[in-house]
Design an enzyme around this catalytic site. Structure first.
Site, PDB file in Angstrom:
ATOM      1  CG  HIS A   1     -42.522 -60.969  -2.241  1.00 22.26           C
ATOM      2  ND1 HIS A   1     -41.954 -59.998  -3.039  1.00 22.26           N
ATOM      3  CD2 HIS A   1     -41.490 -61.533  -1.563  1.00 22.26           C
ATOM      4  CE1 HIS A   1     -40.644 -59.998  -2.863  1.00 22.26           C
ATOM      5  NE2 HIS A   1     -40.342 -60.908  -1.975  1.00 22.26           N
TER       6      HIS A   1
ATOM      7  CG  ASP B   1     -44.095 -57.798  -4.727  1.00 23.93           C
ATOM      8  OD1 ASP B   1     -44.664 -57.870  -3.622  1.00 23.93           O
ATOM      9  OD2 ASP B   1     -42.989 -58.315  -4.963  1.00 23.93           O
TER      10      ASP B   1
ATOM     11  N   GLY C   1     -33.100 -61.867   0.084  1.00 29.01           N
ATOM     12  CA  GLY C   1     -32.864 -61.040   1.262  1.00 29.01           C
ATOM     13  C   GLY C   1     -32.930 -59.559   0.985  1.00 29.01           C
TER      14      GLY C   1
ATOM     15  CB  SER D   1     -37.732 -59.143  -0.920  1.00 29.60           C
ATOM     16  OG  SER D   1     -37.715 -60.047  -1.993  1.00 29.60           O
TER      17      SER D   1
END
Length: 299
Positions: free
Chosen positions: A94, A143, A245, A247
């Site tokens: 993502h 993801d 932040g 991720s």
């Protein structure tokens, strides 16, 4: 609806969630990593995780405590990642779903302070990257993304040092239940509380336990948003979690069967709030994607 740990929120949808047996469904067969994981992976200056049973909030990480963490910058955007081999970084799909050009991406290794250079830092370009083919921006299933770093003139990518080391990949698909006392840590420069406007200046770390999929998919927790290829970690009572932040960053655990080497078990993916009660962090389960990682590194 999943909320990413950074960048854009998933767009509302009326479609049914992807079926768990799509072509991109994680493999259920254990896979050994004799060719992919470097023999010296999973090392760091501090040889063991803190014996504390829990950490409330985040603590400033010591230099060299997370030598595998990568900082990924492009424009005004930021994500984290994990160095899994000298020329390869694993992050969340993502983060890159808007498909920035590879030449616009910069990876910094060995970094302690967010967006600040340092003596031991290594700055590398990105030659190419690949998102998991079945990644869904609605559910955040699958993801995961791989970045191929740009080689220098001598053909090398990351130069290994006490501050830059690859993390080990799991040896195969995770067990259906993880011991709650397993020592695992999450790290990142993300917001230190929900609604914060700035990234953390210092790299933060927190110890978190696994939460069973049975508990995590309960209606009062994340319900049917938990899909194959995801895992949960944190505290149901809240207080410690990844946030915006973080991720793409690492959830690592000590492998007791392999001389306590650090193994990448999760990639920070999404959550509901930050440290809220009954809303633990959700991670991409790296052990479920070992075959995918191997195949694309080999190609």
């Amino acid at each position: 609806m999943p909320q990413p740990s950074a960048l854009q929120k998933p767009q509302p949808t009326t479609q049914s969630p992807p079926h768990s047996r799509t072509p991109g469904t994680p493999s259920k067969q254990p896979t050994r990593l004799s060719r992919t994981s470097p023999p010296s992976c999973g090392q760091r200056l501090r040889k063991s995780l803190s014996p504390l049973s829990r950490v409330v909030g985040g603590l400033v990480a010591l230099p060299g405590a997370h030598p595998y963490i990568a900082a990924l910058y492009w424009g005004d955007s930021f994500c984290a990642g994990s160095l899994i081999a000298p020329c390869w970084v694993l992050t969340a799909a993502h983060c890159l779903q808007n498909r920035p050009a590879p030449e616009d991406l910069t990876v910094v290794l060995g970094q302690e302070l967010h967006n600040q250079t340092c003596k031991q830092c290594q700055t590398l370009g990105v030659r190419s990257y690949r998102l998991h083919e079945a990644f869904s921006s609605n559910t955040y299933q699958h993801d995961l993304a791989l970045l191929r770093l740009q080689e220098s003139a001598d053909g090398s990518c990351a130069r290994l040092s006490p501050y830059v080391q690859p993390v080990c990949l799991p040896s195969g698909t995770a067990q259906t239940s993880e011991p709650e006392d397993m020592l695992c840590q999450v790290a990142g420069w993300g917001h230190q509380y929900e609604g914060a406007e700035d990234y953390s200046t210092f790299l933060q770390e927190a110890q978190v336990p696994f939460i069973s999929l049975e508990h995590c998919s309960a209606s009062e927790v994340h319900g049917d948003a938990i899909l194959p290829g995801m895992l949960c970690a944190g505290f149901l009572e809240g207080g410690t979690d990844a946030c915006q932040g973080d991720s793409g960053g690492p959830l690592v655990c000590e492998d007791q069967a392999a001389e306590n080497r650090l193994t990448l078990r999760g990639v920070i993916s999404w959550g509901s709030g930050c440290g809220d009660r009954n809303k633990p962090g959700v991670y991409t389960d790296v052990a479920s994607y070992v075959t995918w990682i191997q195949e694309h590194i080999a190609s």
